[in-house]
Design a protein around this motif. Structure first.
Motif, PDB file in Angstrom:
ATOM      1  N   LEU A 259      72.554  90.177  20.989  1.00 35.48           N
ATOM      2  CA  LEU A 259      73.537  90.574  21.993  1.00 35.48           C
ATOM      3  C   LEU A 259      74.177  91.905  21.603  1.00 35.48           C
ATOM      4  O   LEU A 259      74.580  92.089  20.457  1.00 35.48           O
ATOM      5  CB  LEU A 259      74.626  89.510  22.144  1.00 35.48           C
TER       6      LEU A 259
ATOM      7  N   LYS B  84      71.023  91.743  26.362  1.00 38.73           N
ATOM      8  CA  LYS B  84      70.318  90.735  25.575  1.00 38.73           C
ATOM      9  C   LYS B  84      68.907  91.230  25.308  1.00 38.73           C
ATOM     10  O   LYS B  84      68.250  91.767  26.211  1.00 38.73           O
ATOM     11  CB  LYS B  84      70.248  89.399  26.331  1.00 38.73           C
TER      12      LYS B  84
ATOM     13  N   PRO C 284      68.131  85.476  21.001  1.00 39.38           N
ATOM     14  CA  PRO C 284      68.437  86.809  21.524  1.00 39.38           C
ATOM     15  C   PRO C 284      69.454  87.560  20.677  1.00 39.38           C
ATOM     16  O   PRO C 284      70.318  86.968  20.036  1.00 39.38           O
ATOM     17  CB  PRO C 284      69.009  86.513  22.922  1.00 39.38           C
TER      18      PRO C 284
END
Length: 310
Positions: free
Chosen positions: A37, A17, A35
């Motif tokens: 990923l 992340k 975030p």
């Protein structure tokens, strides 16, 4: 299962992340951007790098819990063939955060969950069933795995005539070298530890690498020299390539990108000079992107072309 010339192994992958924030203040809630990923872990990153260069590989990795399932989805979205070995422990997460006020990067990593003896055997059985030309084992070992785990992989590679490339450090690497591998990629500090000295000067790197080659530890030693570039050493040659000067945004995944470029170039029967050029080009290109994104092909190709004259 379809056969692959390149197989990568990641026993301790991570759900990566990355995010941005403004101002790090102790004991206050830090507001972060949404975030990003990414599927992470040494071997997975190498497979991603190979894919971006137009190559194919099979990524073998452990997967546990909801984070493991998300990791599998992210690998699949990269159009990378994979074989997930199910484990009970949840796949770990890692976290990278950049403070936009200072451009400082903070990297947080968690240890991998415990791997049982049965799960360890399942990983080894999966690898034994494959017969690639190049086998890449990369990254740290989980709890529960003995330091001779990569040695066991080296023994499997030797029996199947696979060219084993190991990118790890410490005791796990030392034990694999006792069996002998095709290639390793230490940095200068790691190379010093391998030959039992406290430190190495740059002019001593070539001879230190040849010590490992002479005793049969590896056929090729690629030494990362950080901002200076990298050197590829064999028993009778030494190829140095300087690192290009680029605007660095993140060093996450740069080492894996270098290995990916090297393995892809080896699989394409490139000359050793081209092999190390591709490695340095991909590693440098990865630093041009934020977080855990690795590199863009066009950046790597441009840097490779620039390095032809160096």
């Amino acid at each position: 299962m379809k056969s692959f010339d390149i197989v990568t192994i990641t026993v301790n992958p991570a759900l990566d992340k990355s995010t941005h924030f403004k101002g790090l203040v102790a004991e206050q809630k830090i507001r972060c951007d949404e975030p990003r990923l990414d599927a992470g872990g040494g071997g997975i990153n190498v497979s991603k790098a190979i894919s971006r260069l137009g190559g194919t590989s099979l990524a073998v990795f452990t997967s546990g819990g909801p984070t493991g399932k998300m990791l599998e989805e992210l690998v699949s979205k990269e159009s990378i063939a994979y074989k997930a070995v199910e484990v009970q422990s949840w796949t770990r997460e890692s976290f990278v955060a950049v403070d936009d006020n200072t451009n400082s990067q903070y990297r947080f990593g968690f240890t991998g969950g415990k791997i049982s003896e049965e799960e360890s055997n399942s990983i080894l059985e999966t690898i034994t069933a494959l017969s690639p030309k190049f086998l890449l084992a990369s990254g740290s070992l989980n709890q529960g795995l003995s330091t001779d785990f990569y040695r066991k992989i080296a023994e499997i590679a030797k029996k199947s005539n696979a060219k084993l490339i190991i990118d790890t450090s410490g005791e796990a690497l030392k034990k694999a070298l006792e069996v002998g591998v095709y290639m390793i990629k230490p940095n200068v500090g790691e190379l010093a530890k391998l030959i039992g000295v406290e430190r190495l000067e740059l002019e001593e790197v070539n001879e230190a690498a040849k010590q490992i080659i002479t005793i049969g530890g590896a056929e090729i030693v690629v030494v990362s020299l950080g901002p200076q570039g990298a050197v590829l050493v064999t028993k009778d040659s030494c190829q140095f390539v300087p690192a290009p000067n680029v605007a660095k945004k993140s060093t996450v995944g740069a080492g894996d990108s270098m290995v990916g470029g090297i393995v892809w170039a080896l699989s394409q029967n490139k000359s050793l000079k081209e092999v190390i050029r591709w490695g340095v080009a991909c590693g440098s290109a990865a630093t041009m992107n934020e977080g855990t994104q690795l590199f863009k092909y066009e950046d790597a190709k441009r840097l490779f072309d620039w390095l032809k004259d160096k």
